[in-house]
Write a protein that holds these residues in place. Structure first.
Motif, PDB file in Angstrom:
ATOM      1  N   MET A 178      23.916 -33.957  47.103  1.00  0.00           N
ATOM      2  CA  MET A 178      22.566 -34.887  46.184  1.00  0.00           C
ATOM      3  C   MET A 178      21.868 -33.831  46.562  1.00  0.00           C
ATOM      4  O   MET A 178      20.956 -35.085  45.611  1.00  0.00           O
ATOM      5  N   THR A 179      20.387 -33.375  46.969  1.00  0.00           N
ATOM      6  CA  THR A 179      19.355 -32.933  47.301  1.00  0.00           C
ATOM      7  C   THR A 179      18.976 -31.576  47.043  1.00  0.00           C
ATOM      8  O   THR A 179      17.799 -32.029  46.747  1.00  0.00           O
ATOM      9  N   SER A 180      19.731 -31.048  46.977  1.00  0.00           N
ATOM     10  CA  SER A 180      19.830 -29.684  46.318  1.00  0.00           C
ATOM     11  C   SER A 180      19.447 -29.846  44.898  1.00  0.00           C
ATOM     12  O   SER A 180      20.590 -30.160  44.283  1.00  0.00           O
ATOM     13  N   GLU A 181      18.746 -29.074  44.181  1.00  0.00           N
ATOM     14  CA  GLU A 181      18.120 -28.322  43.295  1.00  0.00           C
ATOM     15  C   GLU A 181      19.277 -27.154  42.613  1.00  0.00           C
ATOM     16  O   GLU A 181      19.411 -27.326  41.661  1.00  0.00           O
ATOM     17  N   VAL A 182      19.829 -26.206  43.707  1.00  0.00           N
ATOM     18  CA  VAL A 182      20.955 -25.551  43.782  1.00  0.00           C
ATOM     19  C   VAL A 182      21.519 -25.587  44.548  1.00  0.00           C
ATOM     20  O   VAL A 182      22.013 -26.037  45.855  1.00  0.00           O
ATOM     21  N   SER A 183      22.542 -25.798  43.919  1.00  0.00           N
ATOM     22  CA  SER A 183      24.702 -25.352  44.756  1.00  0.00           C
ATOM     23  C   SER A 183      25.030 -24.601  45.017  1.00  0.00           C
ATOM     24  O   SER A 183      25.350 -23.809  44.019  1.00  0.00           O
ATOM     25  N   MET A 184      25.672 -24.284  46.214  1.00  0.00           N
ATOM     26  CA  MET A 184      26.146 -23.356  46.280  1.00  0.00           C
ATOM     27  C   MET A 184      27.246 -23.166  46.794  1.00  0.00           C
ATOM     28  O   MET A 184      27.592 -23.523  48.562  1.00  0.00           O
ATOM     29  N   LEU A 185      28.672 -22.632  46.051  1.00  0.00           N
ATOM     30  CA  LEU A 185      29.825 -23.006  46.946  1.00  0.00           C
ATOM     31  C   LEU A 185      30.889 -21.426  47.449  1.00  0.00           C
ATOM     32  O   LEU A 185      30.574 -20.674  45.976  1.00  0.00           O
ATOM     33  N   CYS A 186      31.346 -21.403  48.215  1.00  0.00           N
ATOM     34  CA  CYS A 186      32.057 -20.874  48.614  1.00  0.00           C
ATOM     35  C   CYS A 186      32.869 -20.359  49.611  1.00  0.00           C
ATOM     36  O   CYS A 186      32.931 -20.227  50.730  1.00  0.00           O
ATOM     37  N   THR A 187      34.307 -20.697  48.752  1.00  0.00           N
ATOM     38  CA  THR A 187      35.436 -21.292  49.677  1.00  0.00           C
ATOM     39  C   THR A 187      36.624 -20.546  49.237  1.00  0.00           C
ATOM     40  O   THR A 187      36.212 -20.177  48.053  1.00  0.00           O
ATOM     41  N   LYS A 188      37.885 -21.096  49.690  1.00  0.00           N
ATOM     42  CA  LYS A 188      38.734 -20.940  49.374  1.00  0.00           C
ATOM     43  C   LYS A 188      39.645 -21.660  49.255  1.00  0.00           C
ATOM     44  O   LYS A 188      41.322 -21.476  49.130  1.00  0.00           O
ATOM     45  N   SER A 189      39.565 -22.890  49.059  1.00  0.00           N
ATOM     46  CA  SER A 189      40.244 -24.383  48.966  1.00  0.00           C
ATOM     47  C   SER A 189      41.503 -24.175  47.660  1.00  0.00           C
ATOM     48  O   SER A 189      41.115 -23.405  46.530  1.00  0.00           O
ATOM     49  N   LYS A 190      41.939 -25.077  48.132  1.00  0.00           N
ATOM     50  CA  LYS A 190      43.089 -24.844  47.070  1.00  0.00           C
ATOM     51  C   LYS A 190      43.265 -26.580  46.387  1.00  0.00           C
ATOM     52  O   LYS A 190      43.960 -26.872  45.257  1.00  0.00           O
ATOM     53  N   GLU A 191      42.210 -27.144  46.663  1.00  0.00           N
ATOM     54  CA  GLU A 191      41.501 -28.553  46.238  1.00  0.00           C
ATOM     55  C   GLU A 191      39.570 -28.341  45.722  1.00  0.00           C
ATOM     56  O   GLU A 191      39.512 -27.583  46.840  1.00  0.00           O
ATOM     57  N   PRO A 192      39.372 -29.171  44.554  1.00  0.00           N
ATOM     58  CA  PRO A 192      38.047 -29.441  44.440  1.00  0.00           C
ATOM     59  C   PRO A 192      37.556 -29.174  46.285  1.00  0.00           C
ATOM     60  O   PRO A 192      37.913 -30.445  46.700  1.00  0.00           O
ATOM     61  N   VAL A 193      36.583 -29.171  46.480  1.00  0.00           N
ATOM     62  CA  VAL A 193      36.173 -29.162  47.271  1.00  0.00           C
ATOM     63  C   VAL A 193      34.837 -30.543  47.631  1.00  0.00           C
ATOM     64  O   VAL A 193      34.423 -30.866  48.499  1.00  0.00           O
ATOM     65  N   ILE A 194      33.666 -30.581  45.980  1.00  0.00           N
ATOM     66  CA  ILE A 194      33.191 -31.470  46.252  1.00  0.00           C
ATOM     67  C   ILE A 194      33.727 -32.795  44.961  1.00  0.00           C
ATOM     68  O   ILE A 194      34.138 -32.335  44.211  1.00  0.00           O
ATOM     69  N   GLU A 195      33.130 -33.470  44.618  1.00  0.00           N
ATOM     70  CA  GLU A 195      32.819 -34.400  43.457  1.00  0.00           C
ATOM     71  C   GLU A 195      32.271 -34.144  42.902  1.00  0.00           C
ATOM     72  O   GLU A 195      30.260 -33.972  42.902  1.00  0.00           O
ATOM     73  N   GLY A 196      32.323 -34.072  41.546  1.00  0.00           N
ATOM     74  CA  GLY A 196      31.145 -33.534  40.420  1.00  0.00           C
ATOM     75  C   GLY A 196      29.979 -34.128  40.016  1.00  0.00           C
ATOM     76  O   GLY A 196      29.290 -34.107  39.850  1.00  0.00           O
ATOM     77  N   MET A 197      30.357 -35.727  39.950  1.00  0.00           N
ATOM     78  CA  MET A 197      29.230 -36.602  39.855  1.00  0.00           C
ATOM     79  C   MET A 197      28.500 -36.539  41.067  1.00  0.00           C
ATOM     80  O   MET A 197      27.558 -36.819  40.439  1.00  0.00           O
ATOM     81  N   LYS A 198      28.745 -36.153  41.912  1.00  0.00           N
ATOM     82  CA  LYS A 198      27.659 -35.776  43.321  1.00  0.00           C
ATOM     83  C   LYS A 198      26.216 -34.854  43.608  1.00  0.00           C
ATOM     84  O   LYS A 198      25.447 -35.155  43.717  1.00  0.00           O
ATOM     85  N   PHE A 199      27.145 -34.037  42.288  1.00  0.00           N
ATOM     86  CA  PHE A 199      25.573 -33.055  42.480  1.00  0.00           C
ATOM     87  C   PHE A 199      24.371 -33.677  41.911  1.00  0.00           C
ATOM     88  O   PHE A 199      24.120 -34.670  41.427  1.00  0.00           O
ATOM     89  N   ALA A 200      22.720 -33.177  42.507  1.00  0.00           N
ATOM     90  CA  ALA A 200      21.749 -33.582  41.852  1.00  0.00           C
ATOM     91  C   ALA A 200      22.366 -33.323  40.744  1.00  0.00           C
ATOM     92  O   ALA A 200      22.294 -32.472  39.908  1.00  0.00           O
ATOM     93  N   ARG A 201      21.138 -34.266  39.587  1.00  0.00           N
ATOM     94  CA  ARG A 201      20.756 -33.986  37.995  1.00  0.00           C
ATOM     95  C   ARG A 201      20.545 -33.157  38.454  1.00  0.00           C
ATOM     96  O   ARG A 201      19.099 -32.735  38.377  1.00  0.00           O
ATOM     97  N   GLY A 202      20.104 -32.542  37.055  1.00  0.00           N
ATOM     98  CA  GLY A 202      19.365 -31.043  36.761  1.00  0.00           C
ATOM     99  C   GLY A 202      19.529 -30.008  37.492  1.00  0.00           C
ATOM    100  O   GLY A 202      19.066 -29.170  37.120  1.00  0.00           O
ATOM    101  N   ALA A 203      21.002 -29.802  38.225  1.00  0.00           N
ATOM    102  CA  ALA A 203      21.059 -29.064  39.048  1.00  0.00           C
ATOM    103  C   ALA A 203      21.583 -27.930  38.473  1.00  0.00           C
ATOM    104  O   ALA A 203      22.478 -27.386  37.584  1.00  0.00           O
ATOM    105  N   THR A 204      21.861 -26.550  39.411  1.00  0.00           N
ATOM    106  CA  THR A 204      22.520 -25.114  38.893  1.00  0.00           C
ATOM    107  C   THR A 204      23.903 -24.987  39.901  1.00  0.00           C
ATOM    108  O   THR A 204      23.054 -25.322  41.202  1.00  0.00           O
ATOM    109  N   VAL A 205      24.711 -25.064  39.602  1.00  0.00           N
ATOM    110  CA  VAL A 205      25.376 -24.866  40.608  1.00  0.00           C
ATOM    111  C   VAL A 205      26.214 -23.585  40.509  1.00  0.00           C
ATOM    112  O   VAL A 205      26.556 -23.158  39.624  1.00  0.00           O
TER     113      VAL A 205
END
Length: 320
Positions: A178-205
């Motif tokens: 929520m507070t990161s202008e750049v978020s990086m996800l490195c997982t092996k999950s079988k389900e989404p690990v985060i709610e997309g609406m919670k990314f900071a506005r204008g973020a790079t994912v």
């Protein structure tokens, strides 16, 4: 070449140079990249990833045995002679080329760099990607989340000491992004690990997981918010990433918003689609380019061991 040999020869600069060489090859069209081929097995799967680029052709083979782990082997051949040039333990190659590709993509989407990154995941890919970003950006701090308190605490301590930056563990994944202008996800999950609406506005994912149809890392809302999805190879990402397939099936992502890195010229965000997202499933071109550079360095420095001619030549009969 062993993984130890690869680690000895491959600096961050070497990996980054190879990643940029891949983009040049793709932009010029001087490559061949067939679809990868998976064989499902009772206890895992067997994957083959062929490609041809520059003077080389080859295949990366990956095995997964559930409860045991993965093995990676890359066979590098000369296009001109058909000679087997090298066999490379590709576990380290895979990590290095994946992280270098993500770092190049991060530079395309976020060209001014960032001093802070939010990180989801604490495995070997997370460590490799953090090293790559710290090498090319003036990172000062990182907030990291893992479901395991022990893992995130150990990761934060280890990477803080290694990189000389502040890496702090977090108990809440939403708070990381929520507070990161750049978020990086490195997982092996079988389900989404985060709610997309919670990314900071204008973020790079930057999303590294979900490299198979049965895996998920990003949810539908993330793609609905994405003005552009930058990928290493559109056809392979569409075919292989469970995230992307789900978003396309839900009607929130269309082909017009999926861009190859080699074709990227920017995108305009708006109030509804305010994210810029990167998704990678990795390609055999990336493996071949980096492996070829490392094999050349190995020959110059005497690293690795000679195996001799493993595949004998069946000569073409003379017509004279």
């Amino acid at each position: 070449m062993s993984s130890d040999d690869v680690r000895l020869l491959c600096s961050q600069d070497v990996a980054a140079r190879a990643a940029r060489t891949v983009l040049d090859a793709q932009a010029s069209g001087h490559y061949r990249l067939p679809h990868r081929y998976d064989i499902d097995l009772p206890n895992g799967f067997f994957r083959m990833m062929p490609a041809a680029v520059g003077d080389y052709v080859g295949v990366k083979i990956m095995t997964l045995a559930r409860g045991v782990g993965n093995r990676y082997l890359l066979a590098l051949y000369s296009q001109q002679t058909g000679e087997l040039i090298a066999l490379v333990d590709a576990a380290e190659v895979t990590q290095l080329r994946t992280a270098a590709t993500t770092a190049v993509a991060a530079g395309l989407l976020h060209p001014n760099g960032a001093s802070h990154v939010g990180l989801i995941g604490t495995g070997f890919e997370a460590a490799g990607h953090l090293r790559a970003l710290a090498h090319c950006w003036p990172l000062e701090s990182v907030t990291v989340y893992s479901r395991s308190p022990e893992h995130r605490d150990e990761f934060a301590d280890r990477m803080s000491a290694e990189l000389g930056i502040t890496v702090k563990p977090a108990a809440d994944p939403a708070g990381v992004i929520m507070t990161s202008e750049v978020s990086m996800l490195c997982t092996k999950s079988k389900e989404p690990v985060i709610e997309g609406m919670k990314f900071a506005r204008g973020a790079t994912v930057l999303s590294i997981g979900s490299t198979r149809p049965d895996l998920r890392e990003l949810d539908i809302a993330t793609f609905a918010r994405s003005a552009a999805l930058l990928v290493d190879d559109p056809e392979q990402v569409i075919a292989e990433s469970g995230d992307v397939a789900a978003a396309i099936a839900a009607g929130v992502l269309d082909r017009d918003r999926i861009f190859a890195m080699s074709e990227w010229s920017g995108a305009t965000i708006d109030s509804d689609r305010d994210l810029l997202t990167f998704k990678s499933v990795g390609t055999a071109i990336q493996d071949l380019v980096l492996a070829a550079e490392l094999v050349a360095s190995a020959r110059e420095s005497g690293v690795g061991r000679e195996l001799g001619e493993l595949a004998s030549l069946k000569r073409v009969p003379s017509l004279a």
